[in-house]
Motif scaffolding. Structure first.
Motif, PDB file in Angstrom:
ATOM      1  N   PRO A   1       1.460  -6.595 -30.301  1.00 33.48           N
ATOM      2  CA  PRO A   1       2.111  -5.825 -29.226  1.00 33.48           C
ATOM      3  C   PRO A   1       1.920  -6.449 -27.843  1.00 33.48           C
ATOM      4  O   PRO A   1       2.860  -6.491 -27.053  1.00 33.48           O
ATOM      5  CB  PRO A   1       1.431  -4.453 -29.315  1.00 33.48           C
ATOM      6  CG  PRO A   1       0.963  -4.363 -30.726  1.00 33.48           C
ATOM      7  CD  PRO A   1       0.587  -5.756 -31.121  1.00 33.48           C
ATOM      8  N   CYS A   2       0.731  -6.948 -27.564  1.00 35.04           N
ATOM      9  CA  CYS A   2       0.497  -7.584 -26.263  1.00 35.04           C
ATOM     10  C   CYS A   2       1.281  -8.878 -26.160  1.00 35.04           C
ATOM     11  O   CYS A   2       1.829  -9.222 -25.116  1.00 35.04           O
ATOM     12  CB  CYS A   2      -0.984  -7.874 -26.050  1.00 35.04           C
ATOM     13  SG  CYS A   2      -1.878  -6.436 -25.444  1.00 35.04           S
TER      14      CYS A   2
ATOM     15  N   CYS B   1      -7.122  -7.065 -30.917  1.00 32.08           N
ATOM     16  CA  CYS B   1      -6.541  -5.895 -30.248  1.00 32.08           C
ATOM     17  C   CYS B   1      -7.621  -5.050 -29.569  1.00 32.08           C
ATOM     18  O   CYS B   1      -8.644  -4.724 -30.153  1.00 32.08           O
ATOM     19  CB  CYS B   1      -5.791  -5.043 -31.270  1.00 32.08           C
ATOM     20  SG  CYS B   1      -5.188  -3.494 -30.595  1.00 32.08           S
ATOM     21  N   LEU B   2      -7.372  -4.701 -28.306  1.00 33.53           N
ATOM     22  CA  LEU B   2      -8.342  -3.909 -27.553  1.00 33.53           C
ATOM     23  C   LEU B   2      -8.206  -2.419 -27.851  1.00 33.53           C
ATOM     24  O   LEU B   2      -8.969  -1.610 -27.354  1.00 33.53           O
ATOM     25  CB  LEU B   2      -8.129  -4.138 -26.050  1.00 33.53           C
ATOM     26  CG  LEU B   2      -8.432  -5.532 -25.508  1.00 33.53           C
ATOM     27  CD1 LEU B   2      -7.777  -5.738 -24.162  1.00 33.53           C
ATOM     28  CD2 LEU B   2      -9.929  -5.723 -25.393  1.00 33.53           C
ATOM     29  N   GLY B   3      -7.194  -2.070 -28.629  1.00 36.91           N
ATOM     30  CA  GLY B   3      -6.985  -0.666 -28.966  1.00 36.91           C
ATOM     31  C   GLY B   3      -6.315   0.120 -27.855  1.00 36.91           C
ATOM     32  O   GLY B   3      -6.362   1.346 -27.834  1.00 36.91           O
ATOM     33  N   ILE B   4      -5.721  -0.581 -26.906  1.00 38.28           N
ATOM     34  CA  ILE B   4      -5.019   0.111 -25.817  1.00 38.28           C
ATOM     35  C   ILE B   4      -3.585  -0.419 -25.740  1.00 38.28           C
ATOM     36  O   ILE B   4      -3.063  -0.720 -24.667  1.00 38.28           O
ATOM     37  CB  ILE B   4      -5.747  -0.072 -24.462  1.00 38.28           C
ATOM     38  CG1 ILE B   4      -6.162  -1.539 -24.250  1.00 38.28           C
ATOM     39  CG2 ILE B   4      -6.946   0.830 -24.347  1.00 38.28           C
ATOM     40  CD1 ILE B   4      -6.706  -1.845 -22.861  1.00 38.28           C
ATOM     41  N   CYS B   5      -2.979  -0.524 -26.931  1.00 34.01           N
ATOM     42  CA  CYS B   5      -1.637  -1.122 -27.038  1.00 34.01           C
ATOM     43  C   CYS B   5      -0.601  -0.354 -26.230  1.00 34.01           C
ATOM     44  O   CYS B   5       0.441  -0.895 -25.879  1.00 34.01           O
ATOM     45  CB  CYS B   5      -1.194  -1.182 -28.488  1.00 34.01           C
ATOM     46  SG  CYS B   5      -2.494  -1.674 -29.600  1.00 34.01           S
TER      47      CYS B   5
ATOM     48  N   SER C   1      -3.246  -9.843 -30.002  1.00 34.04           N
ATOM     49  CA  SER C   1      -2.516  -9.178 -31.075  1.00 34.04           C
ATOM     50  C   SER C   1      -1.038  -8.983 -30.708  1.00 34.04           C
ATOM     51  O   SER C   1      -0.667  -9.075 -29.541  1.00 34.04           O
ATOM     52  CB  SER C   1      -3.171  -7.854 -31.422  1.00 34.04           C
ATOM     53  OG  SER C   1      -4.506  -8.118 -31.810  1.00 34.04           O
TER      54      SER C   1
ATOM     55  N   SER D   1      -0.092  -2.231 -23.127  1.00 36.84           N
ATOM     56  CA  SER D   1      -0.063  -3.691 -23.221  1.00 36.84           C
ATOM     57  C   SER D   1       1.004  -4.269 -22.280  1.00 36.84           C
ATOM     58  O   SER D   1       1.952  -3.550 -21.938  1.00 36.84           O
ATOM     59  CB  SER D   1       0.183  -4.157 -24.650  1.00 36.84           C
ATOM     60  OG  SER D   1       1.079  -3.339 -25.303  1.00 36.84           O
TER      61      SER D   1
ATOM     62  N   CYS E   1      -5.981 -10.013 -24.971  1.00 34.70           N
ATOM     63  CA  CYS E   1      -5.670  -9.529 -26.307  1.00 34.70           C
ATOM     64  C   CYS E   1      -4.619 -10.434 -26.938  1.00 34.70           C
ATOM     65  O   CYS E   1      -3.612 -10.734 -26.322  1.00 34.70           O
ATOM     66  CB  CYS E   1      -5.149  -8.101 -26.198  1.00 34.70           C
ATOM     67  SG  CYS E   1      -4.376  -7.564 -27.707  1.00 34.70           S
TER      68      CYS E   1
HETATM   69  S1  FES Z   1      -2.199  -5.328 -29.101  1.00 30.72           S
HETATM   70 FE1  FES Z   1      -3.106  -5.666 -27.208  1.00 30.72          FE
HETATM   71  S2  FES Z   1      -4.287  -3.921 -26.906  1.00 30.72           S
HETATM   72 FE2  FES Z   1      -3.533  -3.668 -28.888  1.00 30.72          FE
END
Ligand code: FES
Length: 168
Positions: free
Chosen positions: A93-94, A130-134, A91, A137, A89
């Motif tokens: 947060p990760c 984003c995998l939607g599992i932030c 995005s 992360s 991911c």
């Molecule tokens: S930012 Fe990585 S899963 Fe949402």
């Protein structure tokens, strides 16, 4: 130490809402499938059944139509890909929680860079949205399985398992 979380991947409903927004303007216009699929692939990390179902519903076409198009489209991509597609991911947060370190670890373990495939065609490394599992992360997805709360150490043991055995 927190154990890494592991689940089978399901597209989160927030992403399905976005998929519906992309597909809805093209209701009854199957010729626009290419445009829809390309846009959808930019926002979802994987083409799951639920993604195909939403596109089919919004465009008023059959799910089979969506699948045959996606298969055909994948065949057009000449780049060889591995048995296991490892998606990191990319995005925020990760990223903040150490995605860089995870990438470094995976690259050195497999001897390839992001975007590349190992010579034995077992692994492909790539970035995804984003995998939607932030909440867990940093996270990766390997085919349809997700792994979260990763550290350099835990991602190493996950990848090593895929090197050692066939994970279905
Ligand atoms: S930012 Fe990585 S899963 Fe949402």
């Amino acid at each position: 130490m927190m154990k890494e979380a592991f689940t089978n991947y399901k597209t989160p409903s927030s992403q399905l809402v976005k998929v519906a927004e992309i597909a809805a303007p093209y209701r009854d216009r199957p010729e626009m499938l290419m445009k829809v699929v390309t846009q959808v692939q930019k926002i979802v990390p994987a083409f799951t059944d639920s993604v195909a179902a939403v596109i089919a519903r919004e465009m008023n076409i059959s799910q089979t139509q969506v699948y045959s198009f996606v298969t055909f489209y994948a065949m057009l991509s000449v780049k060889p890909r591995g048995k296991y597609i490892v998606r990191m991911c990319k995005s925020a947060p990760c990223h903040v929680l150490g995605a860089k370190e995870i990438v470094r670890e995976m690259e050195s373990l497999l001897g390839i860079k992001m975007g590349e495939t190992t010579e034995d065609r077992r692994f492909t490394l790539e970035y995804c949205p984003c995998l939607g599992i932030c909440d867990i992360s940093p996270a990766i997805m390997i085919n349809d399985k997700t792994y979260g709360n990763l550290t350099a150490e835990s991602v190493r043991s996950v990848i090593k398992r895929y090197i050692r055995e066939d994970v279905e």
